[in-house]
Design a protein around this motif. Structure first.
Motif, mmCIF file in Angstrom:
data_model
loop_
_atom_site.group_PDB
_atom_site.id
_atom_site.type_symbol
_atom_site.label_atom_id
_atom_site.label_comp_id
_atom_site.label_asym_id
_atom_site.label_seq_id
_atom_site.Cartn_x
_atom_site.Cartn_y
_atom_site.Cartn_z
ATOM 1 N N LYS A 114 -22.049 -0.411 15.603
ATOM 2 C CA LYS A 114 -22.569 0.882 15.758
ATOM 3 C C LYS A 114 -22.042 1.913 16.567
ATOM 4 O O LYS A 114 -21.998 3.078 16.393
ATOM 5 C CB LYS A 114 -24.172 0.632 16.857
ATOM 6 N N CYS A 115 -21.045 1.197 17.283
ATOM 7 C CA CYS A 115 -20.040 2.123 18.279
ATOM 8 C C CYS A 115 -18.938 2.590 17.490
ATOM 9 O O CYS A 115 -18.051 3.666 17.894
ATOM 10 C CB CYS A 115 -19.340 1.324 19.401
ATOM 11 N N LEU A 116 -18.611 1.940 16.364
ATOM 12 C CA LEU A 116 -17.523 2.389 15.392
ATOM 13 C C LEU A 116 -17.963 3.916 14.788
ATOM 14 O O LEU A 116 -16.958 4.538 14.646
ATOM 15 C CB LEU A 116 -17.375 1.218 14.194
ATOM 16 N N SER A 117 -19.149 3.852 14.588
ATOM 17 C CA SER A 117 -19.607 5.171 14.060
ATOM 18 C C SER A 117 -20.146 6.139 14.822
ATOM 19 O O SER A 117 -20.272 7.327 14.754
ATOM 20 C CB SER A 117 -20.890 4.888 12.953
ATOM 21 N N ASP A 118 -20.160 5.678 16.134
ATOM 22 C CA ASP A 118 -20.710 6.880 17.175
ATOM 23 C C ASP A 118 -20.057 6.204 18.749
ATOM 24 O O ASP A 118 -20.524 5.569 19.287
ATOM 25 C CB ASP A 118 -22.261 6.798 17.456
ATOM 26 N N PRO A 119 -18.822 7.109 18.746
ATOM 27 C CA PRO A 119 -18.303 6.538 19.998
ATOM 28 C C PRO A 119 -18.932 7.078 21.397
ATOM 29 O O PRO A 119 -18.619 6.140 22.404
ATOM 30 C CB PRO A 119 -17.141 7.472 19.898
ATOM 31 N N THR A 148 -19.097 -3.798 23.302
ATOM 32 C CA THR A 148 -18.733 -2.305 22.468
ATOM 33 C C THR A 148 -17.505 -2.577 21.425
ATOM 34 O O THR A 148 -17.324 -1.761 20.640
ATOM 35 C CB THR A 148 -18.746 -1.386 23.092
ATOM 36 N N GLY A 149 -16.364 -3.395 22.011
ATOM 37 C CA GLY A 149 -15.321 -3.630 21.405
ATOM 38 C C GLY A 149 -14.394 -2.479 21.971
ATOM 39 O O GLY A 149 -12.871 -2.731 21.640
ATOM 40 N N TRP A 150 -14.694 -1.963 22.958
ATOM 41 C CA TRP A 150 -13.686 -0.883 23.827
ATOM 42 C C TRP A 150 -12.514 -1.483 24.360
ATOM 43 O O TRP A 150 -11.755 -1.007 24.670
ATOM 44 C CB TRP A 150 -14.507 0.197 24.548
ATOM 45 N N ASP A 156 -4.494 1.541 25.746
ATOM 46 C CA ASP A 156 -4.208 2.971 25.178
ATOM 47 C C ASP A 156 -5.222 3.928 26.053
ATOM 48 O O ASP A 156 -6.451 4.091 25.649
ATOM 49 C CB ASP A 156 -4.568 3.151 23.755
ATOM 50 N N THR A 157 -4.665 4.695 27.013
ATOM 51 C CA THR A 157 -5.345 5.399 27.854
ATOM 52 C C THR A 157 -6.261 6.618 26.976
ATOM 53 O O THR A 157 -7.553 6.642 26.935
ATOM 54 C CB THR A 157 -4.735 6.184 28.837
ATOM 55 N N ALA A 158 -5.649 7.295 26.172
ATOM 56 C CA ALA A 158 -6.470 8.435 25.443
ATOM 57 C C ALA A 158 -7.750 7.495 24.300
ATOM 58 O O ALA A 158 -8.610 8.005 24.431
ATOM 59 C CB ALA A 158 -5.480 9.046 24.486
ATOM 60 N N ALA A 159 -7.300 6.351 23.642
ATOM 61 C CA ALA A 159 -8.204 5.911 23.008
ATOM 62 C C ALA A 159 -9.523 5.505 23.966
ATOM 63 O O ALA A 159 -10.266 5.540 23.350
ATOM 64 C CB ALA A 159 -7.681 4.870 21.954
ATOM 65 N N TYR A 160 -9.022 4.837 24.858
ATOM 66 C CA TYR A 160 -10.152 4.021 25.764
ATOM 67 C C TYR A 160 -11.015 5.302 26.408
ATOM 68 O O TYR A 160 -12.136 5.028 26.513
ATOM 69 C CB TYR A 160 -9.214 3.349 26.795
ATOM 70 N N HIS A 182 -15.215 10.143 25.539
ATOM 71 C CA HIS A 182 -16.104 9.544 24.654
ATOM 72 C C HIS A 182 -15.985 8.064 24.487
ATOM 73 O O HIS A 182 -14.814 7.558 24.178
ATOM 74 C CB HIS A 182 -15.556 10.249 23.242
ATOM 75 N N TYR A 183 -16.834 7.455 24.844
ATOM 76 C CA TYR A 183 -17.038 6.006 24.921
ATOM 77 C C TYR A 183 -18.718 5.531 24.776
ATOM 78 O O TYR A 183 -19.255 6.340 25.506
ATOM 79 C CB TYR A 183 -16.214 5.302 25.924
ATOM 80 N N PRO A 184 -18.953 4.299 24.635
ATOM 81 C CA PRO A 184 -20.183 3.988 24.730
ATOM 82 C C PRO A 184 -20.580 3.451 25.839
ATOM 83 O O PRO A 184 -19.820 3.323 26.984
ATOM 84 C CB PRO A 184 -20.140 2.868 23.937
#
Length: 304
Positions: A114-119, A148-150, A156-160, A182-184
Motif C-alpha cells: 500500500k505504501c508503494l502506491s501512496d507514500p 512500510t519498507g521505508w 538516502d536522505t531525499a528518498a527517506y 512524504h512518508y507513511p
C-alpha cells in the motif's frame, strides 16, 4: 501442569530444565535498530544536532589503551523512542515510563504494498481489523508496529524524507522542508481508536515519524497517542524479520529525567514462548527455586 519442588531425582531435574531452558535455547533475538553514527537521520528542527563525538582523553599506549568522549546530539536521532512527554504536557518523561510498558507483545502490520502506491499512506482502522481477523485480539499492553519498507531508504536522505529540500545544507529552510515531506505513518483515525478501544503501550514505524509526511505540520497522531501516555518508536529497521504476532519487544531507553525521547536499541524476541510462559508460570503453579536448579546441574554432572 504443576511442577513441585517436592519432586526428587534426575527425572524431575530433566523435566525442570527442559521446561525452563529449552525456550531460551530456541529463541531468536532480532535487532530492529539502525547503528547510530554521524550520518544518522534526525528530525532537523532548528537547533537540532547530528551525533558528534569529542575526545576528552585518549591513551597512545595500545597495550593499556583507554578513551573518554563527550557526546552531543539531538534527542530524536536514529532509531529512537518518543517519550509521551514529547507531545503531552502531563505525560511521562523518558524516566517515568513503567518497565512493564517497555517489554511488550508485538502486533506487526505489513503494508509495504500500500505504501508503494501512496507514500503518505496512513495505517487505517481497517488494517488493524484485518490483522485481528487473522491473529486474534490485540494483546494487552502491546506495541503496534507498522512495516512500510521505508527502512530500506534510510541511507538516502531525499528518498527517506520524501522531500527535495536538502537537509543539512547552509541554506536549509525548515518550513520549506516540513511542508514537502512524504512518508507513511499512522492515520489520525487509527491513533484515536488505539487510545479509546485498546490498551497499548506504544506504536512503532520504520519511517521518520508516526505521522505521515502530509501530517507533519499538525502532528495529529503524535498528539492523540502521546497525550495518553503511549510512546512511539521511529526509524526502525529490519521489520521483515519480525513475525506478525507472537513476538515480544524489549526497548530499554536510559532513564533521563525530563527527556522527551532518546536514541535506543530495540530488540525483538521472535519466539515469546519463554517470556509468556515465565509470566504465566506463577499463576499456573510452576514453582522452582534457584537451589533446585543448582542441584539439577549437579545431578546432570553425575549422570550425564
Amino acid at each position: 501442569a504443576v511442577v513441585s519442588t517436592q519432586s526428587t531425582g534426575a527425572p524431575y531435574c530433566l523435566l525442570l530444565l527442559s521446561t525452563t531452558l529449552t525456550p531460551i535455547l530456541h529463541t531468536e533475538l532480532v535487532d530492529i535498530s539502525h547503528t547510530l553514527n554521524s550520518t544518522s537521520r534526525y528530525w532537523p528542527a532548528p537547533g537540532a544536532a547530528p551525533l558528534q563525538l569529542s575526545t576528552i582523553a585518549e591513551s597512545t599506549n595500545t597495550t593499556s589503551y583507554f578513551v573518554l568522549r563527550n557526546i552531543q546530539m539531538a534527542e530524536h536521532i536514529g532509531t529512537h523512542l518518543d517519550a509521551p512527554r514529547h507531545f503531552g504536557w502531563n505525560s511521562w518523561d523518558l524516566a517515568e515510563i513503567p518497565l512493564q510498558n517497555l517489554i511488550v507483545p508485538v502486533v506487526k502490520i505489513n503494508v509495504r504494498d500500500k505504501c508503494l502506491s501512496d507514500p503518505d499512506y496512513g495505517l487505517t482502522v481497517q488494517d488493524l481489523e484485518e490483522w485481528e481477523r487473522k491473529n486474534g485480539k490485540v494483546p494487552e499492553n502491546a506495541v503496534v508496529v507498522m512495516e512500510t519498507g521505508w527502512g530500506d531508504k534510510y541511507n538516502d536522505t531525499a528518498a527517506y524524507f520524501g522531500s527535495n529540500v536538502s537537509v543539512g545544507e547552509p541554506d536549509f529552510n525548515y518550513t520549506d522542508w516540513i511542508t514537502t515531506t512524504h512518508y507513511p505513518g499512522f492515520s489520525t483515525e487509527l491513533a484515536a481508536k488505539l487510545t479509546t478501544d485498546y490498551t497499548i503501550s506504544g506504536v512503532g514505524v520504520d519511517t521518520a515519524s508516526i505521522d505521515p509526511g502530509n501530517q507533519s505540520t499538525t502532528f495529529t497522531s503524535h498528539f492523540t497517542l502521546l497525550e495518553h501516555n503511549t510512546w512511539a518508536l521511529e526509524n526502525l529497521c529490519c521489520l521483515e524479520r519480525v513475525p506478525e504476532s507472537g513476538a515480544t519487544m524489549i526497548v530499554l531507553p536510559p532513564k533521563v529525567a525530563e527527556s522527551s525521547g532518546f536514541t535506543v536499541r530495540v530488540v525483538v524476541d521472535t519466539d515469546s514462548g519463554y517470556i509468556h510462559e515465565m509470566n504465566s508460570g506463577a499463576a499456573a503453579g510452576v514453582i522452582f527455586s534457584v537451589p533446585s536448579v543448582f542441584i539439577c546441574q549437579l545431578i546432570f554432572a553425575i549422570f550425564l
